[in-house]
Write an enzyme that holds these catalytic residues in place. Structure first.
Site, PDB file in Angstrom:
ATOM      1  NE  ARG A  53      31.584  13.341  22.332  1.00  0.00           N
ATOM      2  CZ  ARG A  53      32.058  12.162  21.973  1.00  0.00           C
ATOM      3  NH1 ARG A  53      32.884  11.515  22.764  1.00  0.00           N
ATOM      4  NH2 ARG A  53      31.709  11.626  20.843  1.00  0.00           N
ATOM      5  CG  ASP A 162      33.593   0.522  27.701  1.00  0.00           C
ATOM      6  OD1 ASP A 162      33.513   0.187  26.500  1.00  0.00           O
ATOM      7  OD2 ASP A 162      33.836   1.692  28.063  1.00  0.00           O
TER       8      ASP A 162
HETATM    9  C1  LIG Z   1      33.508   2.724  19.604  1.00  0.00           C
HETATM   10  S1  LIG Z   1      33.184   1.824  21.059  1.00  0.00           S
HETATM   11  C2  LIG Z   1      33.299   0.149  20.451  1.00  0.00           C
HETATM   12  C3  LIG Z   1      32.292  -0.775  21.102  1.00  0.00           C
HETATM   13  C4  LIG Z   1      32.280  -2.197  20.552  1.00  0.00           C
HETATM   14  N1  LIG Z   1      33.531  -2.872  20.805  1.00  0.00           N
HETATM   15  C5  LIG Z   1      31.983  -2.198  19.075  1.00  0.00           C
HETATM   16  O1  LIG Z   1      32.882  -2.435  18.266  1.00  0.00           O
HETATM   17  O2  LIG Z   1      30.827  -1.955  18.720  1.00  0.00           O
HETATM   18  C6  LIG Z   1      34.728   2.039  21.944  1.00  0.00           C
HETATM   19  C7  LIG Z   1      34.619   1.722  23.427  1.00  0.00           C
HETATM   20  O3  LIG Z   1      35.937   1.651  23.967  1.00  0.00           O
HETATM   21  C8  LIG Z   1      35.890   2.156  25.287  1.00  0.00           C
HETATM   22  N2  LIG Z   1      37.251   2.536  25.714  1.00  0.00           N
HETATM   23  C9  LIG Z   1      37.985   3.603  25.333  1.00  0.00           C
HETATM   24  N3  LIG Z   1      39.168   3.604  25.964  1.00  0.00           N
HETATM   25  C10 LIG Z   1      39.190   2.503  26.745  1.00  0.00           C
HETATM   26  C11 LIG Z   1      40.142   1.968  27.647  1.00  0.00           C
HETATM   27  N4  LIG Z   1      41.325   2.552  27.888  1.00  0.00           N
HETATM   28  N5  LIG Z   1      39.829   0.821  28.308  1.00  0.00           N
HETATM   29  C12 LIG Z   1      38.628   0.210  28.093  1.00  0.00           C
HETATM   30  N6  LIG Z   1      37.688   0.682  27.271  1.00  0.00           N
HETATM   31  C13 LIG Z   1      37.961   1.817  26.593  1.00  0.00           C
HETATM   32  C14 LIG Z   1      34.918   3.317  25.196  1.00  0.00           C
HETATM   33  O4  LIG Z   1      34.403   3.665  26.450  1.00  0.00           O
HETATM   34  C15 LIG Z   1      33.872   2.783  24.218  1.00  0.00           C
HETATM   35  O5  LIG Z   1      32.771   2.234  24.889  1.00  0.00           O
END
Ligand SMILES: C[S@@+](CC[C@H](N)C(=O)[O-])C[C@H]1O[C@@H](n2cnc3c(N)ncnc32)[C@H](O)[C@@H]1O
Length: 294
Positions: A53, A162
């Site tokens: 990445r 996010d």
């Molecule tokens: C796997 S996705 C899940 C998306 C959605 N909630 C779902 O279940 O389909 C995880 C998301 O968490 C976000 N994320 C990771 N760390 C975070 C943080 N500290 N604060 C806010 N968002 C975060 C990532 O950018 C990513 O878009």
């Protein structure tokens, strides 16, 4: 010891074979920064993923090794690259109507009983706390629209947040390709989305859904400007990247923003830990209700 001043191994073996030297120490520095900034924990088994990445960032910046990249992101003027690194390392996998039983529950147990009160002026707030590219908050909006087609005329709002600024931008844009919109029931798609003119195979979310959703950048381990209260929080498939103490802190902070009886939806492989168990009652598979009299 700051990340920038951590001792470095010289001539250490590369963790991953490739164009750029990438030592265990480089990995540790990147993982430490990611933990500090986003709460995300990375085990060394993710070395290849981190390499693949970030290698394009090294190319774009004209750097020769990950050690140079670590120096940049740890430096005082590396703020922009730290944000770019964070965006590159988050896992953003999502889908419309992912874990569909949550949306059935939201429709039947939460929203349907509230419709008369909403029509009488009740305030309703729902938070999609790690919204990625918008599929989750738009699935919430489409669920609401299935019950209340003119929902935008009432005091109902969905906050979609996010940490990843690129994903928040995609969500706000609301443009998805044909494969991604596949899980949306055809009737919702025909009614609330339209084919994008001039872009074959692309669908744009319609105004009725967009009007309900406000997209914001927000770090779950940072300060939260909103005061709530929320009627439901979706926090799915994100705390799985956090360690237990961070997860417990987040459950506790959600509990403060949820009114008694309000709902929390979490990912299929996540759970509310023992320290927070008294704050929630289970209401079915990965659905919780804030304790306290309603
Ligand atoms: C796997 S996705 C899940 C998306 C959605 N909630 C779902 O279940 O389909 C995880 C998301 O968490 C976000 N994320 C990771 N760390 C975070 C943080 N500290 N604060 C806010 N968002 C975060 C990532 O950018 C990513 O878009």
């Amino acid at each position: 010891m700051s990340v920038a001043s951590a001792p470095r191994q010289s001539q250490a073996a590369s963790l991953v074979d490739g164009e750029f030297a990438f030592t265990t120490e480089d990995f540790r520095q990147i993982a430490a920064l990611l933990y500090e900034q986003a709460g995300i924990t990375l085990s060394e088994s993710k070395g290849t993923l981190v390499y693949s990445r970030l290698a394009k960032r090294l190319r774009a910046l004209g750097l020769n090794s990950f050690s140079e990249y670590c120096d940049l992101v740890a430096s005082a003027d590396g703020g922009n690259e730290r944000a770019t690194m964070l965006n590159a390392l988050t896992t953003n996998v999502t889908r419309f109507f992912r874990e569909p039983h949550h949306f059935d529950h939201l429709r039947d147990q939460v929203l349907a009983p509230m419709i008369p009160a909403i029509k009488a002026g009740k305030r309703v707030r729902i938070w999609s706390a790690a919204c990625s590219s918008g599929q989750e908050p738009y699935s919430i909006a489409l669920t609401l629209l299935s019950l209340l087609p003119d929902a935008a005329n009432y005091d109902v709002k969905i906050l979609a947040s996010d940490i990843d600024s690129i994903m928040v931008g995609h969500g706000r844009e609301g443009l998805y390709n044909e494969d991604l919109v596949e899980p949306i029931p055809a009737a919702f798609r025909e009614r609330h989305m339209r084919r994008e003119e001039g872009q074959r195979g692309m669908w744009r979310m319609g105004e009725a859904a967009k009007a309900l959703v406000a997209f914001r950048e927000l770090n779950l381990i940072g300060a939260w400007p909103m005061k709530g209260p929320f009627d439901a929080i979706f926090c799915r498939n994100v705390v799985i990247y956090f360690d237990e103490p961070t997860q417990e802190r987040i459950w506790g902070r959600f509990a403060e923003l949820l009114q008694p009886g309000a709902y929390m939806y979490i990912g299929h492989s996540e759970r509310v830990g023992p320290q927070s168990a008294h704050l929630f009652n289970s209401d079915g598979l990965t659905v919780y209700r804030r304790t306290g009299a309603k």
